[in-house]
Design a protein around this motif. Structure first.
Motif: not given
Length: 237
Positions: A136, A141, A145, A176
């Motif tokens: 994360s 990531a 986000e 992704e």
């Protein structure tokens, strides 16, 4: 002054004594373990007065923190109040702005509300820090986000998210596979290799890991992109 309503009593604080929340936000900002990134000074952008902060695991020793900065956008930087610089506001917001300007409320409230008159690049630049690295906390990531966060909150109608409440689904068609390399982000005058998202119809996103620690990501509306210099600088709060 103590006010007694018959059921309960409370202390009424004079308007000029109500604490400015911007001061507390800046104090919390100093808890960030790494320097935070902001846009380099440029004509069309002005940083809003209050950053957005998220902290994780504070009670057990902070495990992570991110700091995001919102920017006001001026199409005509030479005339701040030019019609093309003003946001389209709904009647309730217009009324709230007028009431704030006419009230005897604290000056900081009027100043913060005045920022609403202009289009905003909401939480456009974010710096993220994690004490422990995991999936994360990777650049990929964090960039995804951040982009999804802006899309969910600023492009709800365009993304088909109207009507959802509570836990919102991720922005559609952003995964992704949207990440692109090579990508280069200039920070403090140095070109850093990172990743970008340049296929979304509503936003452009780019990010890189910072030499001083943490990760910087930027997400801007695609229709403002021609007026924005995608270059950052860092500073220690």
């Amino acid at each position: 002054m103590i006010v007694d309503t018959g059921e309960m009593s409370y202390v009424e604080v004079p308007a000029d004594e109500v604490p400015d929340p911007r001061i507390e936000a800046l104090e919390q900002l100093r808890e960030m373990p790494v320097p935070t990134a902001v846009f380099v000074p440029q004509p069309h952008l002005e940083k809003a007065s209050t950053p957005s902060l998220q902290r994780r695991g504070v009670s057990e020793g902070m495990r992570g923190m991110n700091v995001s900065f919102t920017y006001m956008f001026f199409l005509d930087p030479d005339d701040r109040m030019a019609p093309e610089n003003l946001a389209e506001l709904d009647p309730d917001t217009e009324r709230a702005l007028e009431e704030a300007a006419d009230s005897a409320g604290p000056s900081w409230l009027v100043e913060m509300m005045e920022e609403m008159r202009f289009p905003q690049l909401w939480e456009a630049v974010r710096t993220s820090w994690h004490r422990d690295e995991d999936e994360s906390s990777s650049l990929d990531a964090l960039l995804l986000e951040h982009a999804e966060h802006v899309l969910r909150n600023c492009f709800r109608t365009q993304r088909g998210l109207e009507g959802f409440a509570g836990g919102l689904p991720p922005a559609p068609d952003l995964s992704e596979s949207a990440l692109q390399r090579p990508a280069f982000l200039v920070v403090d005058g140095v070109e850093l290799e990172g990743a970008r998202i340049d296929t979304d119809p509503h936003v452009y996103a780019i990010g890189a890991e910072l030499p001083s620690g943490g990760t910087a990501t930027g997400v801007v509306p695609r229709d403002k992109l021609d007026h924005i210099r995608l270059e950052l600088k860092t500073h220690q709060p």
